[in-house]
Design a protein around this motif. Structure first.
Motif, PDB file in Angstrom:
ATOM      1  N   ARG A   9      29.472   4.132  44.979  1.00  0.00           N
ATOM      2  CA  ARG A   9      29.103   4.719  43.683  1.00  0.00           C
ATOM      3  C   ARG A   9      27.812   5.501  43.805  1.00  0.00           C
ATOM      4  N   TYR A  10      27.811   6.687  43.247  1.00  0.00           N
ATOM      5  CA  TYR A  10      26.588   7.486  43.162  1.00  0.00           C
ATOM      6  C   TYR A  10      25.945   7.170  41.825  1.00  0.00           C
ATOM      7  N   ALA A  11      24.719   6.630  41.849  1.00  0.00           N
ATOM      8  CA  ALA A  11      24.092   6.164  40.616  1.00  0.00           C
ATOM      9  C   ALA A  11      23.313   7.264  39.904  1.00  0.00           C
ATOM     10  N   THR A  12      22.334   7.841  40.624  1.00  0.00           N
ATOM     11  CA  THR A  12      21.489   8.840  39.967  1.00  0.00           C
ATOM     12  C   THR A  12      20.744   9.676  40.994  1.00  0.00           C
ATOM     13  N   PRO A  13      20.486  10.944  40.698  1.00  0.00           N
ATOM     14  CA  PRO A  13      19.668  11.742  41.615  1.00  0.00           C
ATOM     15  C   PRO A  13      18.199  11.355  41.506  1.00  0.00           C
ATOM     16  N   LEU A  14      17.489  11.466  42.625  1.00  0.00           N
ATOM     17  CA  LEU A  14      16.044  11.245  42.657  1.00  0.00           C
ATOM     18  C   LEU A  14      15.409  12.606  42.855  1.00  0.00           C
ATOM     19  N   ARG A  15      15.079  13.242  41.789  1.00  0.00           N
ATOM     20  CA  ARG A  15      14.720  14.666  41.843  1.00  0.00           C
ATOM     21  C   ARG A  15      13.315  14.918  42.346  1.00  0.00           C
ATOM     22  N   GLU A  16      12.595  13.856  42.732  1.00  0.00           N
ATOM     23  CA  GLU A  16      11.268  14.082  43.296  1.00  0.00           C
ATOM     24  C   GLU A  16      11.358  14.774  44.652  1.00  0.00           C
ATOM     25  N   GLY A  17      12.434  14.575  45.373  1.00  0.00           N
ATOM     26  CA  GLY A  17      12.565  15.153  46.705  1.00  0.00           C
ATOM     27  C   GLY A  17      13.240  16.512  46.671  1.00  0.00           C
ATOM     28  N   GLY A  18      12.786  17.412  47.540  1.00  0.00           N
ATOM     29  CA  GLY A  18      13.357  18.750  47.576  1.00  0.00           C
ATOM     30  C   GLY A  18      14.799  18.775  48.038  1.00  0.00           C
TER      31      GLY A  18
END
Length: 263
Positions: A9-18
């Motif tokens: 399962r893909y939960a959520t993006p971690l948008r801090e990383g490029g």
């Protein structure tokens, strides 16, 4: 080799990383589920980012530095079909096969130099290690460090060993000094000479080869100028081994920051 798990399962993006890492749930061959921070082969930086993460992360752990445990995560692109975010969907579709995971430190906070002082010995070890791998992504703007239960953890080493983007110049690039003037730990009077005396003797051909051996073959195949993945692994060892012996002499720290930590 890295332990392999399967993403479910893909939960959520971690948008801090490029590179748009994501939080995923995965299961191992014992049926145990766990959360991982996942980095993708289909991201813009490509598989070399993951190669750097593995070699540098495993080397750091061998030297006694804290880095979240690394795992290989097998991803079926079908997981991306139900994602509403088009960017995430395309990333998952482009990342079938093995990707990189690391243990999710759920209680960790981002490193804040004003809230978490570092002693000069620990600062020296981190700066020396970053100099060894030529990590250009540990600045005060983007420390790439976490604090959990009072312990400092190092993350995100994908921007290290930039010479592997052009192997023809690797020997020259690996011999260059390391500019630590912008390093997040520069204000804490890092004792790099002491760190070198402690850590450099530990950087042996065997330890480097072991770290390189954990990189999956499929991330190393078809590298221009190399006959097979093992030849690429030997190139990483050849670049890092001599650098460990002398890099402390070429670490450039700003003189004012050597005299005392910023308050």
């Amino acid at each position: 080799m890295l332990t392999e798990v399967t993403a479910v399962r893909y939960a959520t993006p971690l948008r801090e990383g490029g590179s748009l890492p994501g939080l995923v749930e995965a299961v191992d061959d014992q049926g145990t589920y766990a959360a991982y921070v996942m980095k993708f082969t289909g991201a813009g930086q490509g598989r070399k980012t993951l190669v750097a993460e593995v070699i540098c992360g495993q080397l750091a752990r061998a030297l006694g530095l804290r880095v979240p445990r690394l795992t290989a995560i097998r991803l079926d692109p079908v997981i991306g079909l139900g994602e509403p975010d088009q960017q995430v969907q395309e990333l998952l579709k482009a990342s079938g096969g093995l990707n990189l995971g690391m243990d999710f430190l759920s209680g960790a906070l981002g490193f804040d130099p004003l809230a978490y002082p570092i002693d000069p010995a620990e600062a020296g070890r981190v700066v020396w290690f970053d100099a060894l791998i030529n990590n250009v992504d540990r600045s005060w703007r983007n420390p790439n460090m976490l604090v959990e239960h009072g312990d400092l953890w190092l993350i995100d080493h994908g921007a290290s060993m930039i010479w592997h983007h052009n192997w023809r110049t690797a020997e020259t690039a690996a011999a260059k000094p390391y500019d630590a003037s912008d390093h997040a730990l520069a204000p804490f009077r890092p004792e790099v000479a002491a760190a070198a005396a402690e850590l450099a003797p530990l950087v042996t051909e065997e330890i480097l080869a072991s770290a390189a051996a954990d990189v999956p073959d499929e991330w190393l195949v078809d590298e221009p100028g190399f006959e097979d993945p093992d030849a690429v692994r030997r190139a990483y060892v050849a670049a890092l081994l001599p650098r460990a012996k002398t890099i402390h002499e070429r670490i450039q720290l700003p003189e004012p920051q050597r005299k005392g930590a910023t308050q």
